[in-house]
Scaffold this motif. Structure first.
Motif, PDB file in Angstrom:
ATOM      1  N   TYR A  32       0.825  -1.210   0.000  1.00 47.08           N
ATOM      2  CA  TYR A  32       0.000   0.000   0.000  1.00 47.08           C
ATOM      3  C   TYR A  32       0.857   1.256   0.000  1.00 47.08           C
TER       4      TYR A  32
ATOM      5  N   ASN B  44       6.131  -5.172  17.071  1.00 48.20           N
ATOM      6  CA  ASN B  44       4.866  -5.875  16.817  1.00 48.20           C
ATOM      7  C   ASN B  44       5.001  -6.939  15.738  1.00 48.20           C
TER       8      ASN B  44
ATOM      9  N   GLN C 240       4.659   0.596   1.730  1.00 44.83           N
ATOM     10  CA  GLN C 240       4.996  -0.511   2.623  1.00 44.83           C
ATOM     11  C   GLN C 240       4.481  -1.821   2.057  1.00 44.83           C
TER      12      GLN C 240
ATOM     13  N   THR D 200      -2.439  -6.635  11.284  1.00 51.76           N
ATOM     14  CA  THR D 200      -1.447  -5.556  11.254  1.00 51.76           C
ATOM     15  C   THR D 200      -1.947  -4.403  10.400  1.00 51.76           C
TER      16      THR D 200
ATOM     17  N   ILE E  50      -2.616  -0.429  11.206  1.00 51.74           N
ATOM     18  CA  ILE E  50      -1.940   0.633  10.441  1.00 51.74           C
ATOM     19  C   ILE E  50      -2.975   1.604   9.869  1.00 51.74           C
TER      20      ILE E  50
ATOM     21  N   ASP F 150      -4.249   4.316  12.128  1.00 55.37           N
ATOM     22  CA  ASP F 150      -3.239   5.263  12.634  1.00 55.37           C
ATOM     23  C   ASP F 150      -3.450   6.635  11.992  1.00 55.37           C
TER      24      ASP F 150
ATOM     25  N   ARG G 156      -1.601   9.171  11.967  1.00 49.91           N
ATOM     26  CA  ARG G 156      -0.408   9.864  11.469  1.00 49.91           C
ATOM     27  C   ARG G 156      -0.310   9.828   9.955  1.00 49.91           C
ATOM     28  N   HIS G 157      -1.113   8.980   9.338  1.00 48.03           N
ATOM     29  CA  HIS G 157      -1.134   8.990   7.865  1.00 48.03           C
ATOM     30  C   HIS G 157      -2.561   8.829   7.366  1.00 48.03           C
TER      31      HIS G 157
END
Ligand code: FMN
Length: 138
Positions: free
Chosen positions: A13, A36, A55, A67, A71, A74, A76-77
């Motif tokens: 992604y 993690n 990623q 996972t 993500i 989150d 932050r993005h």
């Protein structure tokens, strides 16, 4: 060793930092991820200049899903776009690796490092990483 019974999944992604243009603390993300991912059997590669992320996650299908759900949540993005998700026979990235330009690395040294990391990757994964790097350097 990966169990034969558990299908391996690969997910690739891209995303951008949030708020737009903010530089996020990549070493902090890497530290969290290493911890993690090691517990979950997830490996892969994260490329980032702090503002954009590409990623690839590899591991047992359920671990990759868990996972990625974390993500995605989150803040932050944002603008997370899955480029591909597929079953794989074997991991293309043996260990979790963070490709990040460290102080003192020339652009060429950085690119060379990425190319080495991508040697075993599929055409799609390699093309996506190299495309992003080329766009940044261009
Ligand atoms: C671009 C990006 C990539 C991330 N990659 C991972 C990852 O591969 N594994 C992981 O566990 N967390 C990753 N995170 C962090 C998670 O979003 C989340 O903050 C973290 O898993 C929470 O961990 P904790 O519960 O141990 O604090 C990433 C975050 C960002 C912004």
């Amino acid at each position: 060793m990966d169990s034969i019974a558990t299908p391996l999944r690969q997910l690739l992604y891209v995303s951008s930092s949030n708020p737009r243009g903010a530089k996020i603390d990549v070493p902090e993300v890497v530290a969290q991820s290493r911890h993690n991912n090691a517990l979950d059997g997830v490996t892969g590669l994260l490329w980032s200049d702090g503002k954009r992320f590409l990623q690839v996650l590899e591991g047992p299908a359920d671990s990759v899903a868990t996972t990625f759900a974390r993500i995605k949540a989150d803040t932050r993005h944002h603008a997370i776009v899955v480029l591909h998700e597929r079953d794989i026979a074997a991991r293309e990235f043996g260990t979790w690796t963070m490709a990040q330009r460290v102080p003192g690395d020339s652009a060429d040294a950085f690119d060379e490092r990425i190319r080495r990391l991508l040697e075993n990757a599929s055409e799609t994964v390699r093309g996506n990483f190299l495309g992003l790097i080329a766009a940044r350097n261009g």
